[in-house]
Design a protein around this motif. Sequence first.
Motif, PDB file in Angstrom:
ATOM      1  N   LYS A  21     -13.963 -37.047  -9.776  1.00 52.80           N
ATOM      2  CA  LYS A  21     -14.071 -37.742  -8.486  1.00 52.80           C
ATOM      3  C   LYS A  21     -12.998 -38.812  -8.346  1.00 52.80           C
ATOM      4  CE  LYS A  21     -18.111 -39.544  -8.757  1.00 52.80           C
ATOM      5  NZ  LYS A  21     -19.427 -40.130  -8.480  1.00 52.80           N
ATOM      6  N   TYR A  22     -12.384 -39.185  -9.460  1.00 55.55           N
ATOM      7  CA  TYR A  22     -11.370 -40.232  -9.432  1.00 55.55           C
ATOM      8  C   TYR A  22     -10.022 -39.629  -9.838  1.00 55.55           C
ATOM      9  CZ  TYR A  22     -15.632 -43.067  -9.296  1.00 55.55           C
ATOM     10  OH  TYR A  22     -16.854 -43.588  -8.968  1.00 55.55           O
ATOM     11  N   ASP A  23      -9.030 -40.462  -9.961  1.00 51.00           N
ATOM     12  CA  ASP A  23      -7.665 -39.936 -10.102  1.00 51.00           C
ATOM     13  C   ASP A  23      -7.046 -40.118 -11.483  1.00 51.00           C
ATOM     14  OD1 ASP A  23      -7.498 -38.927  -7.576  1.00 51.00           O
ATOM     15  OD2 ASP A  23      -6.349 -40.580  -6.728  1.00 51.00           O
ATOM     16  N   ALA A 270     -29.802 -42.381  -8.977  1.00 53.80           N
ATOM     17  CA  ALA A 270     -28.770 -42.589  -7.952  1.00 53.80           C
ATOM     18  C   ALA A 270     -27.387 -42.349  -8.535  1.00 53.80           C
ATOM     19  CB  ALA A 270     -28.869 -43.995  -7.385  1.00 53.80           C
ATOM     20  N   ARG A 279     -17.503 -46.146 -15.046  1.00 52.71           N
ATOM     21  CA  ARG A 279     -17.362 -47.486 -14.475  1.00 52.71           C
ATOM     22  C   ARG A 279     -17.177 -48.543 -15.567  1.00 52.71           C
ATOM     23  NH1 ARG A 279     -20.616 -48.235  -8.872  1.00 52.71           N
ATOM     24  NH2 ARG A 279     -20.413 -46.124  -8.059  1.00 52.71           N
ATOM     25  N   PRO A 285     -17.537 -52.324 -10.821  1.00 52.42           N
ATOM     26  CA  PRO A 285     -18.924 -52.755 -10.654  1.00 52.42           C
ATOM     27  C   PRO A 285     -19.843 -51.649 -11.172  1.00 52.42           C
ATOM     28  CG  PRO A 285     -17.683 -53.063  -8.618  1.00 52.42           C
ATOM     29  CD  PRO A 285     -16.797 -52.297  -9.555  1.00 52.42           C
ATOM     30  N   ASP A 288     -25.726 -48.338  -9.473  1.00 50.89           N
ATOM     31  CA  ASP A 288     -27.177 -48.452  -9.382  1.00 50.89           C
ATOM     32  C   ASP A 288     -27.810 -47.229 -10.036  1.00 50.89           C
ATOM     33  OD1 ASP A 288     -25.943 -47.131  -7.194  1.00 50.89           O
ATOM     34  OD2 ASP A 288     -27.772 -47.177  -6.029  1.00 50.89           O
ATOM     35  N   LYS A 323     -34.824 -27.595  -6.564  1.00 51.27           N
ATOM     36  CA  LYS A 323     -34.354 -28.807  -7.242  1.00 51.27           C
ATOM     37  C   LYS A 323     -34.287 -28.648  -8.762  1.00 51.27           C
ATOM     38  CE  LYS A 323     -35.569 -31.623  -3.359  1.00 51.27           C
ATOM     39  NZ  LYS A 323     -36.328 -32.685  -2.751  1.00 51.27           N
ATOM     40  N   TYR A 325     -31.479 -27.579 -11.871  1.00 51.20           N
ATOM     41  CA  TYR A 325     -30.030 -27.605 -12.052  1.00 51.20           C
ATOM     42  C   TYR A 325     -29.655 -27.171 -13.456  1.00 51.20           C
ATOM     43  CZ  TYR A 325     -30.909 -30.386  -7.917  1.00 51.20           C
ATOM     44  OH  TYR A 325     -31.371 -30.794  -6.688  1.00 51.20           O
TER      45      TYR A 325
ATOM     46  N   GLU B 267     -24.136 -35.531  -2.372  1.00 48.12           N
ATOM     47  CA  GLU B 267     -25.249 -36.388  -2.796  1.00 48.12           C
ATOM     48  C   GLU B 267     -26.407 -36.397  -1.800  1.00 48.12           C
ATOM     49  OE1 GLU B 267     -22.079 -37.858  -2.732  1.00 48.12           O
ATOM     50  OE2 GLU B 267     -21.591 -37.742  -4.869  1.00 48.12           O
ATOM     51  N   ALA B 270     -30.294 -31.506  -1.745  1.00 51.47           N
ATOM     52  CA  ALA B 270     -30.760 -31.076  -3.069  1.00 51.47           C
ATOM     53  C   ALA B 270     -29.654 -30.322  -3.799  1.00 51.47           C
ATOM     54  CB  ALA B 270     -31.998 -30.201  -2.927  1.00 51.47           C
ATOM     55  N   ASN B 271     -28.864 -29.562  -3.052  1.00 53.35           N
ATOM     56  CA  ASN B 271     -27.685 -28.914  -3.619  1.00 53.35           C
ATOM     57  C   ASN B 271     -26.539 -29.032  -2.622  1.00 53.35           C
ATOM     58  OD1 ASN B 271     -28.400 -27.361  -6.264  1.00 53.35           O
ATOM     59  ND2 ASN B 271     -30.130 -27.007  -4.895  1.00 53.35           N
ATOM     60  N   THR B 292     -32.038 -35.223   0.921  1.00 52.85           N
ATOM     61  CA  THR B 292     -32.682 -36.176   0.017  1.00 52.85           C
ATOM     62  C   THR B 292     -32.708 -37.580   0.638  1.00 52.85           C
ATOM     63  OG1 THR B 292     -30.570 -36.597  -1.075  1.00 52.85           O
ATOM     64  CG2 THR B 292     -31.950 -34.898  -2.030  1.00 52.85           C
ATOM     65  N   TYR B 312      -5.308 -47.523  -3.317  1.00 54.76           N
ATOM     66  CA  TYR B 312      -6.522 -47.700  -2.521  1.00 54.76           C
ATOM     67  C   TYR B 312      -6.926 -49.162  -2.562  1.00 54.76           C
ATOM     68  CZ  TYR B 312      -6.713 -42.628  -2.942  1.00 54.76           C
ATOM     69  OH  TYR B 312      -6.404 -41.295  -2.893  1.00 54.76           O
ATOM     70  N   GLN B 316     -13.166 -51.277  -5.291  1.00 54.37           N
ATOM     71  CA  GLN B 316     -14.125 -52.040  -6.098  1.00 54.37           C
ATOM     72  C   GLN B 316     -15.265 -52.560  -5.225  1.00 54.37           C
ATOM     73  OE1 GLN B 316     -13.899 -53.113  -9.552  1.00 54.37           O
ATOM     74  NE2 GLN B 316     -12.190 -51.745  -9.927  1.00 54.37           N
ATOM     75  N   LEU B 319     -17.632 -49.810  -4.314  1.00 54.59           N
ATOM     76  CA  LEU B 319     -18.477 -49.396  -5.435  1.00 54.59           C
ATOM     77  C   LEU B 319     -19.670 -50.331  -5.639  1.00 54.59           C
ATOM     78  CD1 LEU B 319     -15.823 -48.203  -8.015  1.00 54.59           C
ATOM     79  CD2 LEU B 319     -17.586 -46.814  -6.930  1.00 54.59           C
ATOM     80  N   PRO B 322     -24.883 -49.898  -2.882  1.00 55.01           N
ATOM     81  CA  PRO B 322     -25.764 -48.942  -3.564  1.00 55.01           C
ATOM     82  C   PRO B 322     -25.622 -47.529  -2.986  1.00 55.01           C
ATOM     83  CG  PRO B 322     -27.018 -50.373  -2.101  1.00 55.01           C
ATOM     84  CD  PRO B 322     -25.618 -50.914  -2.124  1.00 55.01           C
ATOM     85  N   LYS B 323     -25.884 -46.555  -3.824  1.00 61.16           N
ATOM     86  CA  LYS B 323     -25.857 -45.140  -3.420  1.00 61.16           C
ATOM     87  C   LYS B 323     -24.619 -44.795  -2.593  1.00 61.16           C
ATOM     88  CE  LYS B 323     -30.736 -44.726  -4.094  1.00 61.16           C
ATOM     89  NZ  LYS B 323     -32.071 -44.498  -3.592  1.00 61.16           N
ATOM     90  N   THR B 324     -23.495 -45.175  -3.112  1.00 58.63           N
ATOM     91  CA  THR B 324     -22.226 -44.908  -2.447  1.00 58.63           C
ATOM     92  C   THR B 324     -21.297 -44.245  -3.464  1.00 58.63           C
ATOM     93  OG1 THR B 324     -22.582 -46.775  -0.996  1.00 58.63           O
ATOM     94  CG2 THR B 324     -20.305 -46.016  -1.204  1.00 58.63           C
ATOM     95  N   TYR B 325     -20.652 -43.165  -3.054  1.00 55.06           N
ATOM     96  CA  TYR B 325     -19.968 -42.289  -3.998  1.00 55.06           C
ATOM     97  C   TYR B 325     -18.540 -42.005  -3.537  1.00 55.06           C
ATOM     98  CZ  TYR B 325     -24.878 -41.798  -5.078  1.00 55.06           C
ATOM     99  OH  TYR B 325     -26.180 -42.077  -5.378  1.00 55.06           O
ATOM    100  N   ILE B 326     -17.597 -42.362  -4.381  1.00 46.60           N
ATOM    101  CA  ILE B 326     -16.190 -42.146  -4.066  1.00 46.60           C
ATOM    102  C   ILE B 326     -15.741 -40.794  -4.614  1.00 46.60           C
ATOM    103  CG2 ILE B 326     -13.857 -42.966  -4.606  1.00 46.60           C
ATOM    104  CD1 ILE B 326     -14.958 -45.797  -4.509  1.00 46.60           C
ATOM    105  N   HIS B 327     -15.050 -40.049  -3.780  1.00 42.61           N
ATOM    106  CA  HIS B 327     -14.490 -38.772  -4.227  1.00 42.61           C
ATOM    107  C   HIS B 327     -13.003 -38.752  -3.880  1.00 42.61           C
ATOM    108  CE1 HIS B 327     -18.440 -36.819  -4.975  1.00 42.61           C
ATOM    109  NE2 HIS B 327     -18.844 -37.637  -4.026  1.00 42.61           N
ATOM    110  N   LEU B 328     -12.170 -38.904  -4.886  1.00 43.96           N
ATOM    111  CA  LEU B 328     -10.728 -38.813  -4.668  1.00 43.96           C
ATOM    112  C   LEU B 328     -10.261 -37.422  -5.093  1.00 43.96           C
ATOM    113  CD1 LEU B 328      -9.680 -42.322  -6.058  1.00 43.96           C
ATOM    114  CD2 LEU B 328     -10.360 -41.693  -3.727  1.00 43.96           C
TER     115      LEU B 328
END
Lengths: 369, 369
Positions: A21-23, A270, A279, A285, A288, A323, A325, B267, B270-271, B292, B312, B316, B319, B322-328
Amino acid sequence: MKIGILGGGQLGRMFIQNALKYDDEFYTLDPSIDAPCHNISHFVQGDFNDYDTLVAFGRDKDLLTIEIEHVNVQALETLENMGVKVIPCPMIIKTIQQKILQKKFYQEHHIPSPHFQIVASRAELNLALPFVQKINMGGYDGKGVQIIRTEKDLEKFWEEPSVVESLVDIEKELSVIVARNESGETMTFPVTEMIADPELNLLDFNICPASVDKEVLSQIDAIAQKFLEVVDSPGLFAIELFLDKKGKVWVNEIAPRLHNSGHQSQEGNANSQFEQMYRVLKNMPLADTDITAYSGMVNLVGAAGFTGKVKYNGLQQVLKLPKTYIHLYGKQQTTPGRKMGHINTLADSREELVEKLKKIKEIIEVRAE
Amino acid sequence: MKIGILGGGQLGRMFIQNALKYDDEFYTLDPSIDAPCHNISHFVQGDFNDYDTLVAFGRDKDLLTIEIEHVNVQALETLENMGVKVIPCPMIIKTIQQKILQKKFYQEHHIPSPHFQIVASRAELNLALPFVQKINMGGYDGKGVQIIRTEKDLEKFWEEPSVVESLVDIEKELSVIVARNESGETMTFPVTEMIADPELNLLDFNICPASVDKEVLSQIDAIAQKFLEVVDSPGLFAIELFLDKKGKVWVNEIAPRLHNSGHQSQEGNANSQFEQMYRVLKNMPLADTDITAYSGMVNLVGAAGFTGKVKYNGLQQVLKLPKTYIHLYGKQQTTPGRKMGHINTLADSREELVEKLKKIKEIIEVRAE
């Protein structure tokens, strides 16, 4: 960033999988040419216990980490002096590698762990039966650990530097995964409960959250907070715990890395232990770790009596469960007891979860072609 | 299984990332040496529009699929005749590649799509202004598509075989991702709602589930079911839709592949669409697509005025949410408007979701060093 990982097994594979997901660019070092990380990273075949090999591998990396703790710590210290960042710190890897240092660490910091004695031979023994013998160095996945129950068992005592530990009257095996980044931020995962297969001594089922009372959770929290306070190293750590029949929690061992007991976090939280580890490495940071559902895991281990090209029976049927996997590790060859993959599943209640886990266990078989 | 993917971009990368849960080997073909799939698959540099290159790439694979539809269909037909499985079928790729065939396909199967005319030149035009011109072949990410609003706009009319389409008075842009496996099993994802940046004509925000009434959902369901019934090919397809101001739903286009409008499923469901695509390829039971949480996505596109090594700003800070997802996507170089990554976030309500998305959009900047 060029990130080097010592060990190219499934922990490294799932770590890299998430970190795509990162570089960054990932480099792995493993003695086995067909290690799970082989095709998904810049792979170097070599022994991470060998000083020269490790220094050669690590010198041009921005950051080094481990997915197995049995690595050459002296080489890590050299690399650190050369300016390579190493997470976790070589000192804590060394402490955990050596069971004797590990026990002394708990003792020094008043972290509850079973009563013990350090011995080099049977003659020095001064601990009541039954007890556990853990050889000082080299134990892994249950190897180098044995239970001595009777006078007769004493005949198989290993004559080498060891910790011998009073046997805990175990009610439950629990685990808590904790993380600390360079900035000192810390985060813990919800406690998981493990149910082991006594024959293989490998983790078998894994349930989260653990079904334990508040008082137990508060003991675990105190242990986690104390460890994070004194560890003096960034890292992700799995604290393996025993809950005894009187309700007291003991630290069994701490692993300075990703751990089998955290696999259900891939879909059950999460963020997963793999994301948290990333991280930590990047001093981001911390993520969660909220529970999204009741989650559980079944290990897929090679069935007894089968060696050869792996064949999974029942995968299609498992995939029909909602659900649920499947995580395979890219290993082509199965042997009895080899960890080949795992299956995570989610549920709305613990009862439903246990039912699903049992069903999965019944359906799936890891055999050879 | 040896799986070949035509195109080595971010869709392929995220597909492979997810599929590392299983035991296949991935091969990618892309003209760009630093394509996002380069380091995570067996990579071949080459043009997937070239007949010989594609046949040479595909002949020893068990299965071929696409992550971009602008590939040499004749080569795929040759490979199919040689016994290589191709998903989706070359015929449906051809139909979708050519805007004229695509419109005829909708007409034939009574799938509602905007009123249109097929023309080769301006002289043949017989459609009221305003309209959209879509050139028959080669359009992608808004290229090859233009809106003709005025008599003056007619001067920029492209003199080549095109579909011209009445402009829909758009209330909302929606998308539904559908899948069908070889056994004929089908599954649809919940409908997502898209909010586009009019300047770049690239997807910008993405919200799931869409806020539309039951009647609209029932029109969409009818379209999805009809398409899955007549498509006559296994595959995962993104049906891009317009909801007009009178409450009627029209098909804008269908993509025969993974799609930007499904990224929040990583995210939020479920899939994900990536897991579903894998299951389609392997003719596995299709995955459950339950929501979900409220989920949304922000595209990370290169800011105007910046070309060079990407940097970018604000990662930081993002990130910490909460419940936040980075996809590079592993792209080193940014150019204005280039898709570099995306950020998914989850929330308990649509209001909270929109707030989070706006905040993310404010925080993050894709610039050059």
